[in-house]
Design a protein around this motif. Structure first.
Motif, PDB file in Angstrom:
ATOM      1  N   LEU A   1     -24.860  -2.287  21.545  1.00  0.00           N
ATOM      2  CA  LEU A   1     -25.839  -1.913  22.645  1.00  0.00           C
ATOM      3  C   LEU A   1     -25.158  -0.340  23.121  1.00  0.00           C
ATOM      4  CD1 LEU A   1     -27.771  -2.930  24.243  1.00  0.00           C
ATOM      5  CD2 LEU A   1     -26.274  -4.090  25.755  1.00  0.00           C
ATOM      6  N   MET A   2     -24.063  -0.098  23.277  1.00  0.00           N
ATOM      7  CA  MET A   2     -23.516   1.016  23.620  1.00  0.00           C
ATOM      8  C   MET A   2     -23.917   2.221  22.548  1.00  0.00           C
ATOM      9  SD  MET A   2     -19.775   0.829  25.465  1.00  0.00           S
ATOM     10  CE  MET A   2     -18.863  -0.280  24.229  1.00  0.00           C
TER      11      MET A   2
ATOM     12  N   GLY B   1     -23.540  -2.627  27.759  1.00  0.00           N
ATOM     13  CA  GLY B   1     -23.004  -2.763  26.678  1.00  0.00           C
ATOM     14  C   GLY B   1     -21.435  -2.657  26.997  1.00  0.00           C
ATOM     15  N   LEU B   2     -20.959  -1.949  27.584  1.00  0.00           N
ATOM     16  CA  LEU B   2     -19.842  -1.820  28.191  1.00  0.00           C
ATOM     17  C   LEU B   2     -19.313  -3.052  28.731  1.00  0.00           C
ATOM     18  CD1 LEU B   2     -17.167  -0.083  28.428  1.00  0.00           C
ATOM     19  CD2 LEU B   2     -17.958   0.941  30.719  1.00  0.00           C
ATOM     20  N   TYR B   3     -19.816  -3.556  29.781  1.00  0.00           N
ATOM     21  CA  TYR B   3     -19.753  -4.772  30.308  1.00  0.00           C
ATOM     22  C   TYR B   3     -19.622  -6.012  29.366  1.00  0.00           C
ATOM     23  CZ  TYR B   3     -20.100  -8.716  33.512  1.00  0.00           C
ATOM     24  OH  TYR B   3     -19.951 -10.009  34.247  1.00  0.00           O
TER      25      TYR B   3
ATOM     26  N   VAL C   1     -35.530  -2.096  21.238  1.00  0.00           N
ATOM     27  CA  VAL C   1     -34.344  -2.592  20.747  1.00  0.00           C
ATOM     28  C   VAL C   1     -33.254  -3.082  21.661  1.00  0.00           C
ATOM     29  CG1 VAL C   1     -32.444  -1.864  19.209  1.00  0.00           C
ATOM     30  CG2 VAL C   1     -34.786  -1.148  18.561  1.00  0.00           C
ATOM     31  N   GLY C   2     -33.319  -2.266  22.734  1.00  0.00           N
ATOM     32  CA  GLY C   2     -32.416  -2.519  23.799  1.00  0.00           C
ATOM     33  C   GLY C   2     -32.531  -3.977  24.263  1.00  0.00           C
ATOM     34  N   SER C   3     -33.600  -4.126  24.560  1.00  0.00           N
ATOM     35  CA  SER C   3     -34.043  -5.552  25.227  1.00  0.00           C
ATOM     36  C   SER C   3     -33.829  -6.775  24.187  1.00  0.00           C
ATOM     37  CB  SER C   3     -35.602  -5.780  25.451  1.00  0.00           C
ATOM     38  OG  SER C   3     -36.091  -4.626  26.372  1.00  0.00           O
ATOM     39  N   ALA C   4     -33.879  -6.631  22.833  1.00  0.00           N
ATOM     40  CA  ALA C   4     -33.692  -7.307  21.974  1.00  0.00           C
ATOM     41  C   ALA C   4     -31.949  -7.697  21.898  1.00  0.00           C
ATOM     42  CB  ALA C   4     -34.297  -7.120  20.493  1.00  0.00           C
ATOM     43  N   LEU C   5     -31.424  -6.622  21.748  1.00  0.00           N
ATOM     44  CA  LEU C   5     -30.160  -6.683  21.998  1.00  0.00           C
ATOM     45  C   LEU C   5     -29.529  -7.535  22.984  1.00  0.00           C
ATOM     46  CD1 LEU C   5     -28.736  -3.342  20.301  1.00  0.00           C
ATOM     47  CD2 LEU C   5     -28.538  -5.568  19.460  1.00  0.00           C
TER      48      LEU C   5
ATOM     49  N   TRP D   1     -18.705  -7.283  19.687  1.00  0.00           N
ATOM     50  CA  TRP D   1     -19.660  -6.417  18.768  1.00  0.00           C
ATOM     51  C   TRP D   1     -20.887  -6.196  19.113  1.00  0.00           C
ATOM     52  CZ3 TRP D   1     -16.730  -3.549  15.951  1.00  0.00           C
ATOM     53  CH2 TRP D   1     -15.468  -3.861  15.534  1.00  0.00           C
ATOM     54  N   GLY D   2     -21.722  -7.201  19.652  1.00  0.00           N
ATOM     55  CA  GLY D   2     -22.828  -6.700  20.382  1.00  0.00           C
ATOM     56  C   GLY D   2     -22.860  -5.824  21.409  1.00  0.00           C
ATOM     57  N   GLY D   3     -21.673  -5.871  22.249  1.00  0.00           N
ATOM     58  CA  GLY D   3     -21.673  -4.833  23.395  1.00  0.00           C
ATOM     59  C   GLY D   3     -21.503  -3.477  22.648  1.00  0.00           C
TER      60      GLY D   3
END
Length: 83
Positions: free
Chosen positions: A52-53, A30-32, A69-73, A47-49
């Motif tokens: 994810l964070m 997410g940070l990347y 949820v993480g895989s979907a994001l 905003w997606g990052g």
């Protein structure tokens, strides 16, 4: 005796090491994405990052839900990276 029962209850409420490692992994991804979104001025990536964070804070100790949820994001961010 009561303190031992309280201690075992508190230990049961802690997240598993797998949960911690997976949440750190998704946080780094997410940070990347957030940094790339800021550099390219892509608001979806930015905003997606951020989502994810910070989504692991909203999920309890359910590791399966964290992965789903993480895989979907991550899939959303993958498809949004070009648009």
């Amino acid at each position: 005796m009561n303190e031992e029962l309280l201690l075992t209850e508190l230990i049961g409420m802690l997240p598993s090491p797998t949960y911690i490692v997976i949440s750190i992994l998704f946080g780094v991804i997410g940070l990347y994405c957030f940094q790339i979104g800021r550099k390219t001025t892509n608001p979806r990536l930015k905003w997606g990052g951020l989502a994810l964070m910070f989504y692991p804070y909203l999920i309890g100790n359910d590791t399966r839900l964290l992965v789903i949820v993480g895989s979907a994001l991550c899939a959303l961010l993958y498809f949004w990276r070009r648009s």
